[in-house]
Design a protein around this motif. Structure first.
Motif, PDB file in Angstrom:
ATOM      1  N   ARG A  27       0.808  -1.227   0.000  1.00 12.24           N
ATOM      2  CA  ARG A  27       0.000   0.000   0.000  1.00 12.24           C
ATOM      3  C   ARG A  27       0.838   1.274   0.000  1.00 12.24           C
ATOM      4  NH1 ARG A  27      -5.667  -1.292   2.151  1.00 12.24           N
ATOM      5  NH2 ARG A  27      -5.821   0.938   1.836  1.00 12.24           N
ATOM      6  N   SER A  28       2.136   1.139  -0.172  1.00 12.23           N
ATOM      7  CA  SER A  28       3.004   2.318  -0.186  1.00 12.23           C
ATOM      8  C   SER A  28       2.839   3.074  -1.504  1.00 12.23           C
ATOM      9  CB  SER A  28       4.465   1.889  -0.022  1.00 12.23           C
ATOM     10  OG  SER A  28       4.935   1.303  -1.221  1.00 12.23           O
ATOM     11  N   GLY A  29       3.411   4.248  -1.554  1.00 16.54           N
ATOM     12  CA  GLY A  29       3.404   5.040  -2.784  1.00 16.54           C
ATOM     13  C   GLY A  29       4.590   4.723  -3.679  1.00 16.54           C
ATOM     14  N   ASN A  30       5.352   3.675  -3.337  1.00 19.31           N
ATOM     15  CA  ASN A  30       6.509   3.297  -4.143  1.00 19.31           C
ATOM     16  C   ASN A  30       6.070   2.829  -5.529  1.00 19.31           C
ATOM     17  OD1 ASN A  30       8.192   3.780  -1.972  1.00 19.31           O
ATOM     18  ND2 ASN A  30       8.106   1.673  -1.257  1.00 19.31           N
ATOM     19  N   PRO A  31       6.951   2.935  -6.519  1.00 23.79           N
ATOM     20  CA  PRO A  31       6.618   2.406  -7.845  1.00 23.79           C
ATOM     21  C   PRO A  31       6.247   0.924  -7.759  1.00 23.79           C
ATOM     22  CG  PRO A  31       8.604   3.739  -7.954  1.00 23.79           C
ATOM     23  CD  PRO A  31       8.273   3.570  -6.497  1.00 23.79           C
ATOM     24  N   LYS A  32       5.279   0.527  -8.574  1.00 22.59           N
ATOM     25  CA  LYS A  32       4.786  -0.859  -8.576  1.00 22.59           C
ATOM     26  C   LYS A  32       5.238  -1.565  -9.847  1.00 22.59           C
ATOM     27  CE  LYS A  32       2.481   0.095  -4.888  1.00 22.59           C
ATOM     28  NZ  LYS A  32       3.368   0.340  -3.804  1.00 22.59           N
ATOM     29  N   PRO A  33       5.690  -2.811  -9.722  1.00 25.16           N
ATOM     30  CA  PRO A  33       6.102  -3.542 -10.916  1.00 25.16           C
ATOM     31  C   PRO A  33       4.922  -3.803 -11.849  1.00 25.16           C
ATOM     32  CG  PRO A  33       6.302  -4.928  -8.938  1.00 25.16           C
ATOM     33  CD  PRO A  33       5.840  -3.581  -8.496  1.00 25.16           C
ATOM     34  N   VAL A  34       5.226  -3.797 -13.135  1.00 21.23           N
ATOM     35  CA  VAL A  34       4.260  -4.155 -14.165  1.00 21.23           C
ATOM     36  C   VAL A  34       4.690  -5.515 -14.691  1.00 21.23           C
ATOM     37  CG1 VAL A  34       3.342  -3.569 -16.434  1.00 21.23           C
ATOM     38  CG2 VAL A  34       3.761  -1.762 -14.759  1.00 21.23           C
ATOM     39  N   TYR A  35       3.734  -6.434 -14.765  1.00 21.50           N
ATOM     40  CA  TYR A  35       4.037  -7.814 -15.125  1.00 21.50           C
ATOM     41  C   TYR A  35       3.280  -8.255 -16.370  1.00 21.50           C
ATOM     42  CZ  TYR A  35       5.597  -8.358 -10.236  1.00 21.50           C
ATOM     43  OH  TYR A  35       6.237  -8.232  -9.027  1.00 21.50           O
ATOM     44  N   ALA A  36       3.744  -9.373 -16.925  1.00 13.23           N
ATOM     45  CA  ALA A  36       2.940 -10.188 -17.827  1.00 13.23           C
ATOM     46  C   ALA A  36       2.218 -11.147 -16.893  1.00 13.23           C
ATOM     47  CB  ALA A  36       3.821 -10.936 -18.815  1.00 13.23           C
ATOM     48  N   LEU A  37       0.902 -11.040 -16.841  1.00 16.14           N
ATOM     49  CA  LEU A  37       0.095 -11.770 -15.872  1.00 16.14           C
ATOM     50  C   LEU A  37      -0.406 -13.080 -16.460  1.00 16.14           C
ATOM     51  CD1 LEU A  37      -2.019  -8.689 -14.770  1.00 16.14           C
ATOM     52  CD2 LEU A  37      -0.100  -9.676 -13.508  1.00 16.14           C
ATOM     53  N   GLY A  38      -0.400 -14.117 -15.644  1.00 13.02           N
ATOM     54  CA  GLY A  38      -0.884 -15.422 -16.082  1.00 13.02           C
ATOM     55  C   GLY A  38      -2.399 -15.443 -16.235  1.00 13.02           C
ATOM     56  N   GLY A 117       8.075 -13.103 -11.631  1.00 15.28           N
ATOM     57  CA  GLY A 117       8.006 -11.922 -10.783  1.00 15.28           C
ATOM     58  C   GLY A 117       7.849 -12.291  -9.315  1.00 15.28           C
ATOM     59  N   SER A 118       7.691 -11.280  -8.479  1.00 19.60           N
ATOM     60  CA  SER A 118       7.561 -11.511  -7.038  1.00 19.60           C
ATOM     61  C   SER A 118       6.189 -12.049  -6.658  1.00 19.60           C
ATOM     62  CB  SER A 118       7.859 -10.230  -6.261  1.00 19.60           C
ATOM     63  OG  SER A 118       6.953  -9.222  -6.640  1.00 19.60           O
ATOM     64  N   GLU A 119       5.231 -11.977  -7.561  1.00 20.38           N
ATOM     65  CA  GLU A 119       3.895 -12.524  -7.330  1.00 20.38           C
ATOM     66  C   GLU A 119       3.743 -13.820  -8.131  1.00 20.38           C
ATOM     67  OE1 GLU A 119       1.946 -11.264  -5.104  1.00 20.38           O
ATOM     68  OE2 GLU A 119       3.181  -9.505  -4.776  1.00 20.38           O
ATOM     69  N   PRO A 120       2.929 -14.756  -7.627  1.00 24.07           N
ATOM     70  CA  PRO A 120       2.746 -16.013  -8.356  1.00 24.07           C
ATOM     71  C   PRO A 120       2.163 -15.782  -9.755  1.00 24.07           C
ATOM     72  CG  PRO A 120       1.712 -16.103  -6.184  1.00 24.07           C
ATOM     73  CD  PRO A 120       2.182 -14.696  -6.394  1.00 24.07           C
ATOM     74  N   ASP A 121       2.605 -16.601 -10.696  1.00 27.62           N
ATOM     75  CA  ASP A 121       2.070 -16.597 -12.053  1.00 27.62           C
ATOM     76  C   ASP A 121       2.244 -15.243 -12.750  1.00 27.62           C
ATOM     77  OD1 ASP A 121       1.019 -18.071 -14.121  1.00 27.62           O
ATOM     78  OD2 ASP A 121      -1.059 -17.567 -13.645  1.00 27.62           O
ATOM     79  N   THR A 122       3.402 -14.614 -12.535  1.00 32.97           N
ATOM     80  CA  THR A 122       3.717 -13.357 -13.218  1.00 32.97           C
ATOM     81  C   THR A 122       5.109 -13.465 -13.833  1.00 32.97           C
ATOM     82  OG1 THR A 122       4.722 -12.324 -11.253  1.00 32.97           O
ATOM     83  CG2 THR A 122       2.355 -11.975 -11.588  1.00 32.97           C
ATOM     84  N   PHE A 123       5.324 -12.693 -14.883  1.00 33.60           N
ATOM     85  CA  PHE A 123       6.630 -12.631 -15.528  1.00 33.60           C
ATOM     86  C   PHE A 123       7.034 -11.173 -15.654  1.00 33.60           C
ATOM     87  CE2 PHE A 123       4.548 -16.470 -16.926  1.00 33.60           C
ATOM     88  CZ  PHE A 123       5.524 -17.434 -16.672  1.00 33.60           C
ATOM     89  N   ILE A 124       8.304 -10.915 -15.445  1.00 35.94           N
ATOM     90  CA  ILE A 124       8.821  -9.548 -15.467  1.00 35.94           C
ATOM     91  C   ILE A 124       8.835  -9.021 -16.902  1.00 35.94           C
ATOM     92  CG2 ILE A 124      10.950  -8.211 -15.132  1.00 35.94           C
ATOM     93  CD1 ILE A 124      11.373  -9.924 -12.593  1.00 35.94           C
ATOM     94  N   ILE A 125       8.465  -7.759 -17.039  1.00 33.27           N
ATOM     95  CA  ILE A 125       8.603  -7.046 -18.314  1.00 33.27           C
ATOM     96  C   ILE A 125       9.878  -6.217 -18.202  1.00 33.27           C
ATOM     97  CG2 ILE A 125       7.628  -5.355 -19.904  1.00 33.27           C
ATOM     98  CD1 ILE A 125       5.824  -7.729 -19.805  1.00 33.27           C
ATOM     99  N   ALA A 126      10.852  -6.561 -19.020  1.00 32.55           N
ATOM    100  CA  ALA A 126      12.117  -5.816 -19.039  1.00 32.55           C
ATOM    101  C   ALA A 126      11.986  -4.658 -20.028  1.00 32.55           C
ATOM    102  CB  ALA A 126      13.258  -6.734 -19.452  1.00 32.55           C
ATOM    103  N   VAL A 127      12.795  -3.645 -19.812  1.00 35.29           N
ATOM    104  CA  VAL A 127      12.968  -2.567 -20.780  1.00 35.29           C
ATOM    105  C   VAL A 127      14.441  -2.637 -21.132  1.00 35.29           C
ATOM    106  CG1 VAL A 127      12.759  -0.101 -21.243  1.00 35.29           C
ATOM    107  CG2 VAL A 127      11.152  -1.210 -19.678  1.00 35.29           C
ATOM    108  N   ASP A 128      14.722  -3.297 -22.244  1.00 35.08           N
ATOM    109  CA  ASP A 128      16.094  -3.693 -22.521  1.00 35.08           C
ATOM    110  C   ASP A 128      16.369  -3.626 -24.018  1.00 35.08           C
ATOM    111  OD1 ASP A 128      18.616  -4.558 -21.900  1.00 35.08           O
ATOM    112  OD2 ASP A 128      17.992  -6.490 -21.080  1.00 35.08           O
TER     113      ASP A 128
END
Length: 156
Positions: A27-38, A117-128
């Motif tokens: 619930r913080s105001g920190n940036p939130k990861p964006v994932y490819a969701l299962g 990703g840090s959540e189940p059934d997620t994959f990280i989206i890289a900017v690369d």
């Protein structure tokens, strides 16, 4: 064929995973990861705003930005300056509604990884950095292709 401003869902061509923030976040105001969701997730809605210097992409109130070569949503308005303006290019020769999403310099692009990703059934989206197949027109790899579907098309 440029993308118009509007509300969209975004899917990665690699395995048709929806792109967005996970339903469960701190619930913080920190940036939130964006994932490819299962499978089994509600389609996240993205606000796409066309501007003079590219596109601003927002998901659930957070603006898309690259942090440490990964895709995040910036929530705090005072940090919006660090959010990216993205270059979204149509790739119609590779499929309907398929686009690449690149940084303003066009040296890096969104890329779905196989890194969980840090959540189940997620994959990280890289900017690369990205690879293209040498051909005319240039062929992008499936992990660099994203399908933008207008919400109005989903409701028809």
């Amino acid at each position: 064929m440029s993308l118009e401003s509007g509300i969209y869902t975004i899917k990665c061509k690699l395995n048709d995973n929806l792109v967005g923030r996970h339903l469960v976040e701190d619930r913080s105001g920190n940036p939130k990861p964006v994932y490819a969701l299962g499978a089994g997730n509600e389609p996240p809605q993205w606000v796409v705003e066309k501007c003079e210097e590219g596109y601003i992409l927002s998901n659930n109130g957070g603006r898309a930005a690259s942090i440490d070569d990964k895709l995040f949503a910036i929530l705090m308005e005072e940090e919006f300056d660090s959010a990216e303006n993205w270059v979204i290019e149509a790739q119609p020769h590779q499929g309907e509604n398929l686009y690449t999403v690149k940084t303003k310099s066009q040296s890096k692009a969104w890329s779905q990884t196989t890194e969980v990703g840090s959540e189940p059934d997620t994959f990280i989206i890289a900017v690369d950095y990205f690879t293209v197949r040498e051909s005319l027109p240039v062929q992008y790899l499936p992990q660099n292709l994203f399908e933008f579907v207008p919400i109005s098309d989903m409701q028809d």
